[in-house]
Enzyme design. Sequence first.
Site, PDB file in Angstrom:
ATOM      1  N   GLU A 253       0.783  -1.254  -0.103  1.00 33.34           N
ATOM      2  CA  GLU A 253       0.077   0.077  -0.016  1.00 33.34           C
ATOM      3  C   GLU A 253       1.032   0.949   0.085  1.00 33.34           C
ATOM      4  O   GLU A 253       1.803   1.498   1.096  1.00 33.34           O
ATOM      5  CB  GLU A 253      -0.907   0.193   1.353  1.00 33.34           C
ATOM      6  CG  GLU A 253      -1.939  -1.015   1.381  1.00 33.34           C
ATOM      7  CD  GLU A 253      -3.000  -0.815   0.323  1.00 33.34           C
ATOM      8  OE1 GLU A 253      -3.263   0.248  -0.205  1.00 33.34           O
ATOM      9  OE2 GLU A 253      -3.781  -1.884  -0.026  1.00 33.34           O
ATOM     10  N   CYS A 287      -1.749   9.299   2.673  1.00 32.97           N
ATOM     11  CA  CYS A 287      -1.494   8.971   1.345  1.00 32.97           C
ATOM     12  C   CYS A 287      -2.779   9.264   0.613  1.00 32.97           C
ATOM     13  O   CYS A 287      -2.571   9.616  -0.635  1.00 32.97           O
ATOM     14  CB  CYS A 287      -1.450   7.383   1.513  1.00 32.97           C
ATOM     15  SG  CYS A 287      -2.787   6.524   2.472  1.00 32.97           S
TER      16      CYS A 287
END
Length: 485
Positions: A253, A287
Amino acid sequence: MDIPTNPIWQQHLFLGAWQTGDGEQVNVREPATDEVISQLKTATPADVERAATIAKAAQKRWMDVPFDQKAEILRRAAALLKERADEINCWNTRECGSIGPKADWELQATYEQAQMAAALPMQPSGEIFPSNMPGKRNYWKRVPIGTVGVIAPWNFPILLSMRSVFPALAMGNCVILKPDPKSSICGGALMAQILEAAGLPEGVFHVLPGGPEVGKGLVEHPLVKMISFTGSTAVGKKIGETCGRMLKKAALELGGNNAQVVLEDADLDIASSCGAWGSFLHQGQICMQTGRHLVHRSVADAYIDRLANRASNLVCGNPREQVHLGPLINETQARRVEDIVNRSVEMGARVVAGGKRNGNYFEATVIADVTPEMPVFSEEVFGPIAPVMAFDSDDSACTLVNESPYGLAAAIHSGSTERALKIANQIQVGMVHINDQTVNNEFQVPFGGMGSSGNSGRFGGPANIEEFTTSQWVSVMEEGIQYPF
Ligand code: NAD
């Protein structure tokens, strides 16, 4: 809460139980003040070897623990997260510069991950397939992977480690967690205490704070059968290469540079509120942060005015006070953000709000007249910066979104759901939110990115079962048969 004077993590590592470690002791600095607030024992590659050996021995026993007992331990861990909320939130604020509401939200999301993981061990663990051989039964069942290495970043250190740790444990794996040294107390030591107090058997969970060399040791260790990594794309690529060479499962990720698209029929008050939240929450160190505001030219000035007004009203300061933005994680990161803004201004960008750094703090900043070549637009800034760029048609908005190699999240604002859905179908991102903002995370929905944002690993909901298990086909013949030879 007072900072403890001789905490266990100062001299000890959690190798399935607290043990003295040989690694360096490092200072833990508070980003808001730059003061040293604690010390932390870090691990060495030799500790990776010790942890992997202990975990391998413990895994068989843990796998065989009945499902209801596994669930009970995870439910107790969830309850302890709430009982120790003040302490955990205090460390999240002091160690990571999180404002109170961010710390509260992160803890609640981690609690939900624990509750969801507690429900996993009682799910069906396989299927029965037909056979064209009379008297043959085909069972297909989920089995644990073995030992899972979890490598986590510092920005949401509790959630981003435990969203892997809890489901991996629930599915019968042992886990070695390597938190970032900048966030190893709330994102590591406290979680070890909680799982230990919840009754997790010795040897099943390990916490090895340390830098890249400890992470590398974990990735390269042959007894660690899977890596669940959350962090930058550059590091994720290296980890993916090593795992590929070793035929090791890797869930990656990674970074993002997420766009919010605002069409001319959007509600600009709502869109600018979503844009401000998406760009400035946790100082932009997320993110899923909105790193690009793409706005239809006919409403761009009106959107910029609203966004700049919102940014100017945000208070930046020590997160122990009532503020909207705390510090960036350290001065290096604050200077990096400043440099990206300055270079973009030299290329013709215009600062409409904020724009200034003060030590580790950076103001909520809105930048107009942005072009795709500017670093403020093309790079993942990881700071409280909202660059706005105008577009002329839905197709050109899609092209701009897809120009980024990242593909994590996007938001689309429009009065027409149909039109927004059409755009959603044309953009390559893992998560699209219509009339909402990019920083969206719900524990029950699979989460993850495309392109440079990840290798299609997914966390949350049913994806956890797939992610943290492998499978075994067992066939049974009622009576043995003779083959031609
Ligand atoms: P980073 O990649 O520098 O570090 C992440 C972790 O990897 C840390 O624990 C670090 O010590 C470790 N590490 C560093 N080099 C390593 C190596 N060679 N081998 C093994 N481990 C190594 O990232 P960061 O600066 O801590 O975090 C910010 C980045 O993380 C941003 O790019 C952000 O977008 C990304 N992120 C992604 C998600 C997501 O869910 N997609 C969530 C949060 C953060």
